[in-house]
Design a protein around this motif. Structure first.
Motif, PDB file in Angstrom:
ATOM      1  N   LEU A  11       0.812  -1.223   0.000  1.00  0.00           N
ATOM      2  CA  LEU A  11       0.000   0.000   0.000  1.00  0.00           C
ATOM      3  C   LEU A  11       0.840   1.265   0.000  1.00  0.00           C
ATOM      4  O   LEU A  11       0.291   2.373  -0.009  1.00  0.00           O
ATOM      5  N   GLN A  54      -0.105   4.262  -2.143  1.00  0.00           N
ATOM      6  CA  GLN A  54      -1.420   3.919  -2.681  1.00  0.00           C
ATOM      7  C   GLN A  54      -2.533   4.518  -1.818  1.00  0.00           C
ATOM      8  O   GLN A  54      -2.342   4.836  -0.642  1.00  0.00           O
ATOM      9  N   GLN A  57      -5.233  -1.738 -10.521  1.00  0.00           N
ATOM     10  CA  GLN A  57      -6.426  -1.672  -9.665  1.00  0.00           C
ATOM     11  C   GLN A  57      -6.749  -3.036  -9.046  1.00  0.00           C
ATOM     12  O   GLN A  57      -7.908  -3.421  -8.916  1.00  0.00           O
ATOM     13  N   SER A 117      -7.296   0.431  -5.585  1.00  0.00           N
ATOM     14  CA  SER A 117      -5.973   0.987  -5.848  1.00  0.00           C
ATOM     15  C   SER A 117      -5.024  -0.128  -6.253  1.00  0.00           C
ATOM     16  O   SER A 117      -5.447  -1.244  -6.594  1.00  0.00           O
ATOM     17  N   GLY A 118      -3.724   0.151  -6.204  1.00  0.00           N
ATOM     18  CA  GLY A 118      -2.712  -0.843  -6.524  1.00  0.00           C
ATOM     19  C   GLY A 118      -2.468  -0.990  -8.014  1.00  0.00           C
ATOM     20  O   GLY A 118      -3.147  -0.389  -8.856  1.00  0.00           O
ATOM     21  N   GLU A 119      -1.498  -1.802  -8.351  1.00  0.00           N
ATOM     22  CA  GLU A 119      -1.158  -2.071  -9.752  1.00  0.00           C
ATOM     23  C   GLU A 119      -2.354  -2.689 -10.462  1.00  0.00           C
ATOM     24  O   GLU A 119      -2.940  -3.664 -10.003  1.00  0.00           O
TER      25      GLU A 119
END
Length: 345
Positions: A135, A138, A172, A168-170
């Protein structure tokens, strides 16, 4: 993402702090997709798009905090490769430091995330993804009671305490729900992502699930009421907890403290994380919530009772801090309180 003919493997990670209702509630919602609507409408259950299973550190049967026994399907080392990992809440002290406590679990999470799995958290389950380092940089959310814990221990995370759902994140691939039953939101979101919007809508209709669109703001109580090491400030906190409705409570606290105005305000912020006036507003608004739920007093009367002479200012402040107008809050939560109270007769 698996194709439309492949069942999606959903690993639900369970630890001793997990709540069984969330664990098996998630299990049921995923398993029901493609099955239950068809049974009710067509008379024949259809094939589920999802294959949920439970995973724990060692795969051994254990007793959850509320006494319910959980028997995981797999240990970390022998579970099928998941397309989706769901992490329910951990019933842990928000003030306890989780760093270094979940090495096996975070290594497993990181390995499967790197291989393309989507991560989903409910409530304080966000602690594990934060501890895994996924996270950093993020957007994130968690239960309001754990917001400050994540902020202080993982400062690289952009926390959104008022949002019930954050993606979020790579690519999503990190989906996070806030507190309480918002795990239902994350389950519906993921069913929609993997199996389509209509599949998610059918699950919601079968289970009468209402989307938590108002976020967490109405439920966020006095997380500010933490213990402080500053005895002078703690004494002022105790006093204002009973006297917040009086005129000029901040000036009165300054006088009681015996400190210079600027010194008092600096020490108050350092001890509580809020300015004295923000602290007073929070006390007043929490009392206003209780009055809106439990009484029929007009909004103007409630504003006066908690210390605001200007009812319009109170209304604007309430909307900004809570996310609903006082009237909306009363309609939504006052009705619920009355219904629950009436059900006991």
């Amino acid at each position: 993402m698996p194709d439309s003919d492949t069942r999606i493997h959903v690993a639900i990670l369970v630890l001793p702090g997990a709540t069984p209702s969330t664990v098996y509630g998630m299990y049921d919602l995923f398993a029901s997709s493609g099955r239950d609507w068809e049974l009710l409408v067509d008379g024949e259950p259809g094939p589920s798009r999802f294959e949920p299973f439970t995973v724990s550190t060692d795969g051994r049967r254990f007793q959850a905090g509320n006494g319910v026994w959980i028997e995981p399907d797999y240990a970390l080392d022998d579970s099928p490769a998941p397309d989706l990992i769901c992490i329910p809440e951990l019933l842990v002290d928000p003030n306890a430091d989780p760093r270094g406590c979940y090495a096996s679990e975070t290594a497993w999470i990181k390995r499967h995330y790197a291989a393309g799995a989507t991560l989903a958290t409910a409530c304080s389950g966000a602690l594990l993804v934060a501890e895994a380092g996924l996270l950093n940089g993020q957007d994130a959310t968690t239960h309001w009671g754990y917001i400050e814990s994540l902020r202080s221990r993982y400062p690289a995370i952009r926390m959104h305490p008022n949002r019930a759902l954050v993606v979020s994140g790579e690519a999503q691939r990190i989906v996070m729900a806030g507190g309480g039953t918002s795990w239902m939101d994350v389950a519906l979101f993921l069913i929609a992502r993997f199996a389509g919007v209509e599949a998610a809508m059918r699950v919601a209709r079968v289970n009468l699930i209402d989307w938590h669109d108002i976020g967490q703001q109405p439920f966020a109580a006095l997380t500010l009421a933490r213990q402080v090491d500053d005895g002078v400030i703690a004494g002022c906190q105790a006093w204002v907890a009973e006297q917040y409705d009086q005129e000029s409570p901040v000036a009165a606290m300054v006088e009681r403290s015996g400190l210079a105005d600027r010194t008092f305000k600096r020490r108050f912020v350092r001890a509580t994380g809020l300015s004295p006036m923000e602290y007073v507003h929070t006390l007043r608004l929490e009392e206003a919530k209780q009055m809106l739920e439990a009484s029929d007093l007009p909004v103007e009367g409630i504003a006066n009772e908690v210390g605001y002479e200007d009812a319009s200012f109170f209304g604007r402040l309430f909307r900004r801090k809570v996310g609903l107008t006082p009237a909306q809050y009363r309609k939504r939560f006052g009705t619920l309180r009355k219904a629950l109270r009436g059900s006991g007769h």
